[in-house]
Design a protein around this motif. Sequence first.
Motif, PDB file in Angstrom:
ATOM      1  N   GLY A 121       1.153 -18.037  -8.194  1.00 58.72           N
ATOM      2  CA  GLY A 121       0.922 -19.080  -9.193  1.00 58.72           C
ATOM      3  C   GLY A 121       0.028 -18.612 -10.322  1.00 58.72           C
ATOM      4  N   SER A 122      -1.028 -19.357 -10.555  1.00 62.62           N
ATOM      5  CA  SER A 122      -1.964 -19.029 -11.642  1.00 62.62           C
ATOM      6  C   SER A 122      -2.976 -17.971 -11.236  1.00 62.62           C
ATOM      7  N   LYS A 123      -2.873 -17.501  -9.987  1.00 65.27           N
ATOM      8  CA  LYS A 123      -3.789 -16.488  -9.425  1.00 65.27           C
ATOM      9  C   LYS A 123      -5.223 -16.989  -9.310  1.00 65.27           C
ATOM     10  N   GLU A 124      -5.372 -18.290  -9.160  1.00 68.12           N
ATOM     11  CA  GLU A 124      -6.701 -18.867  -8.928  1.00 68.12           C
ATOM     12  C   GLU A 124      -7.016 -18.804  -7.426  1.00 68.12           C
ATOM     13  N   TYR A 130       5.462 -23.045 -17.649  1.00 71.44           N
ATOM     14  CA  TYR A 130       5.441 -21.957 -16.660  1.00 71.44           C
ATOM     15  C   TYR A 130       6.872 -21.702 -16.207  1.00 71.44           C
ATOM     16  N   SER A 188       6.620 -28.556  -9.532  1.00 72.82           N
ATOM     17  CA  SER A 188       6.365 -27.580 -10.591  1.00 72.82           C
ATOM     18  C   SER A 188       7.626 -27.187 -11.358  1.00 72.82           C
TER      19      SER A 188
END
Length: 231
Positions: free
Chosen positions: A60-63, A85, A76
């Motif tokens: 995903g957002s790499k969080e 995205y 999503s």
Amino acid sequence: MENKTIQKWKEEVETYLEDLNKKLLQSEKAKELYYGFEVIDGELKMNPEILFIGINPGAGSKERHYSIRFLSERISYLDYFDNEYNYPLAKETVDIFRSPVLQYKDNEIIKILEKQSVKTNLYHIATDNISDIKKCINQSEYNFNDYYCKCIDFSVSLIKILKPKIVIFEGKSVYSEFDDIFYNVKDTWDNSKEFGYAFYEEENIHFLGYKRNYSNICKKENIAEKLKEIL
């Protein structure tokens, strides 16, 4: 929508993942391999038209939030229409509905995704790639085989609770995991068309699996043909 059955499922999943997460956070190596857990991509709905089951949430957002995210505001795949995205799987899914066979307009696809679909994954742990799942789990007191069995159990229970019309498995590997459980036969995969199909008579549920990362639109149309037949 909430009832005791789905509530119990949620509680069991949350309890298990919270304990696993605590164990993983004790390992610096594990913390380098995962981002957290994401259970349902969007909302839970009883009797959806489609239940999408992928392999795992990906990076995903790499969080690296290291938390249990059970639900999200919306599926999503809808981000694809907002150009927020555009990850490949969303495009592949939308392209199937847009194909000359189904000819769904974008507003029709959005309605299906928003109102009539549920999205989850076999593995709820978010990692950069599939191979990191096993590496990560084995860093904890858990072992991957136990985790795998638990994930299968959670997925089977969710299918039986939600009772979708169609389960779409996003990937041949995840489709094949359920051969013995639902299909009662092996080798339901059609190699020439690159998708699998089976019908679960006990619950009146259709199962469809397709490969990811298509480069041949004809194969997408094969899937669209089967979807048209079911829908």
